[in-house]
Design an enzyme around this catalytic site. Structure first.
Site, short mmCIF file in Angstrom:
data_model
loop_
_atom_site.label_atom_id
_atom_site.label_comp_id
_atom_site.label_asym_id
_atom_site.label_seq_id
_atom_site.Cartn_x
_atom_site.Cartn_y
_atom_site.Cartn_z
CG HIS A 69 -0.42 0.05 2.54
ND1 HIS A 69 -0.21 1.23 3.22
CD2 HIS A 69 -0.03 -0.93 3.38
CE1 HIS A 69 0.28 0.97 4.42
NE2 HIS A 69 0.41 -0.33 4.54
CG ASP A 186 2.88 0.52 7.70
OD1 ASP A 186 2.48 -0.08 6.70
OD2 ASP A 186 2.21 0.65 8.74
CD GLU A 220 -2.71 -1.53 5.52
OE1 GLU A 220 -2.62 -2.52 6.28
OE2 GLU A 220 -2.34 -0.37 5.86
CD GLU A 221 -1.33 2.65 7.48
OE1 GLU A 221 -1.95 2.24 8.47
OE2 GLU A 221 -0.11 2.44 7.32
CG ASP A 241 1.97 -3.70 5.24
OD1 ASP A 241 2.76 -2.81 5.63
OD2 ASP A 241 0.75 -3.52 5.15
CG HIS A 321 1.19 3.04 12.70
ND1 HIS A 321 -0.17 2.98 12.91
CD2 HIS A 321 1.39 2.43 11.50
CE1 HIS A 321 -0.76 2.34 11.90
NE2 HIS A 321 0.18 2.00 11.04
#
Length: 343
Positions: A69, A186, A220-221, A241, A321
């Site tokens: 993603h 990410d 995706e998030e 990922d 994150h």
């Protein structure tokens, strides 16, 4: 693999420089599409803004989809305060604690961009006696525009309004020792890895036994990136990922992680076993881990009703994150596992 690893690292840096929180990924999609076109592929944009491409294969029996993603965490303006400061709401899991004092940019609907900083409200420790005790949330923090504005009306004259996207500075750095540090590895690091895999197939004139598709998703998030655009001939899907690095896990930043189970449940036994056996047979540095707080594009696809075998791999990434860190060896081992498993 060295020149493809170099391509991955350079492409990751270029992609990380493009703002793309969930719902605002058109610039990143244009980049990914152009890279694939320059390699000689024919990618397409889906209605949701994902990029899909067929990398070829000798047969369409049991085709496989590889998904990464390009969307990231971010924020959105929810209110212009009377003093000209901006109240934000998070897009995805952007943690207010982690984002404090970060530079960002506000993208308006009229095409203008404005620099800003995300700070605690009343952020001067010499003035605010409650500075250390205040919990950092989107209610106690604000974005301060780097413009001479002092009122809501001043800000509105710039064209800023609720619903404008706010994109945080990735602060990307690659060290001489091979580490890459940045927000939003990410999943832009693995997006670059899949582009590297596509480049490898094209330049080495390799045709996989079964057809391989790439899907670079855009939501995706926020949980629904992989819910659509999977061709009918696909029977297996692997999310590429980030691999988790942390206490209780075996992976580090130089390895490729194979996920056996995440917060949704276990991954397909045959797929996970096949990935493990391929890694062992080719002496690839890997770990098998269980991710306690994780969901993937493949999870979203299965929830949408697709009948697929599913797996999840990725380079080890620390501080997910947050201000994340991985290593070029993590990219190299992930690329090696893809070739070992698919070719």
């Amino acid at each position: 693999m060295n020149r493809y690893t170099y391509y991955i690292m350079e492409t990751a840096k270029r992609l990380l420089a493009i703002p793309s929180p969930s719902g605002f990924t058109h610039m990143a999609a244009d980049f990914v599409k152009q890279e694939l076109e320059e390699m000689g592929y024919s990618p397409e944009l889906t209605n949701k803004g994902a990029v899909r491409v067929n990398l070829g294969g000798k047969t369409k029996d049991n085709s496989i989809m590889l998904a990464a993603h390009m969307d990231t965490l971010g924020a959105m303006v929810t209110e212009i305060k009377s003093n000209g400061r901006l109240k934000l709401t998070n897009v995805g899991g952007m943690n207010a604690n982690n984002a404090e004092a970060e530079n960002c940019r506000v993208f308006t609907r009229n095409g203008s961009q404005y620099d800003a900083t995300f700070q605690l409200t009343d952020a001067s420790i010499h003035v605010n006696g409650e500075y250390s005790d205040t919990k950092r949330t989107y209610d106690t923090m604000e974005a301060i525009l780097d413009e001479l504005v002092h009122s809501k009306e001043d800000v509105e004259k710039l064209g800023v309004m609720p619903g404008d996207f706010v994109c945080f500075d990735p602060r990307t750095k690659v060290t001489d020792s091979g580490f890459i540090k940045s927000r939003f590895l990410d999943d832009k690091f693995s997006t670059a890895i899949l582009l590297g895999f596509a480049k490898y197939l094209k330049e080495e004139n390799v045709l996989p036994e079964r057809t391989v598709y790439l899907l670079i998703t855009s939501y995706e998030e926020v949980g629904h990136g992989g819910c659509a655009s999977i061709p009918e001939d696909v029977t297996e899907m692997i999310s590429v990922d980030m691999g988790c690095v942390g206490e209780g896990l075996g992976c580090d930043e130089t390895m490729v992680s194979i996920c056996a189970k995440d917060s949704v449940g276990p991954y397909d036994y045959q797929v996970v076993t096949g990935l493990v056996n391929a890694a062992k047979a080719h002496q690839i540095n890997f770990a098998v881990d269980v991710y306690p707080h994780y969901g993937s594009d493949v999870d979203a696809a299965l929830k949408a009703g697709y009948d697929l075998k599913h797996g999840l791999i990725g380079p080890g990434v620390y501080a997910s994150h947050g201000y994340e860190r991985s290593h070029r060896k993590g990219a190299e081992n992930t690329l090696k596992l893809l070739t070992a498993y698919l070719l």
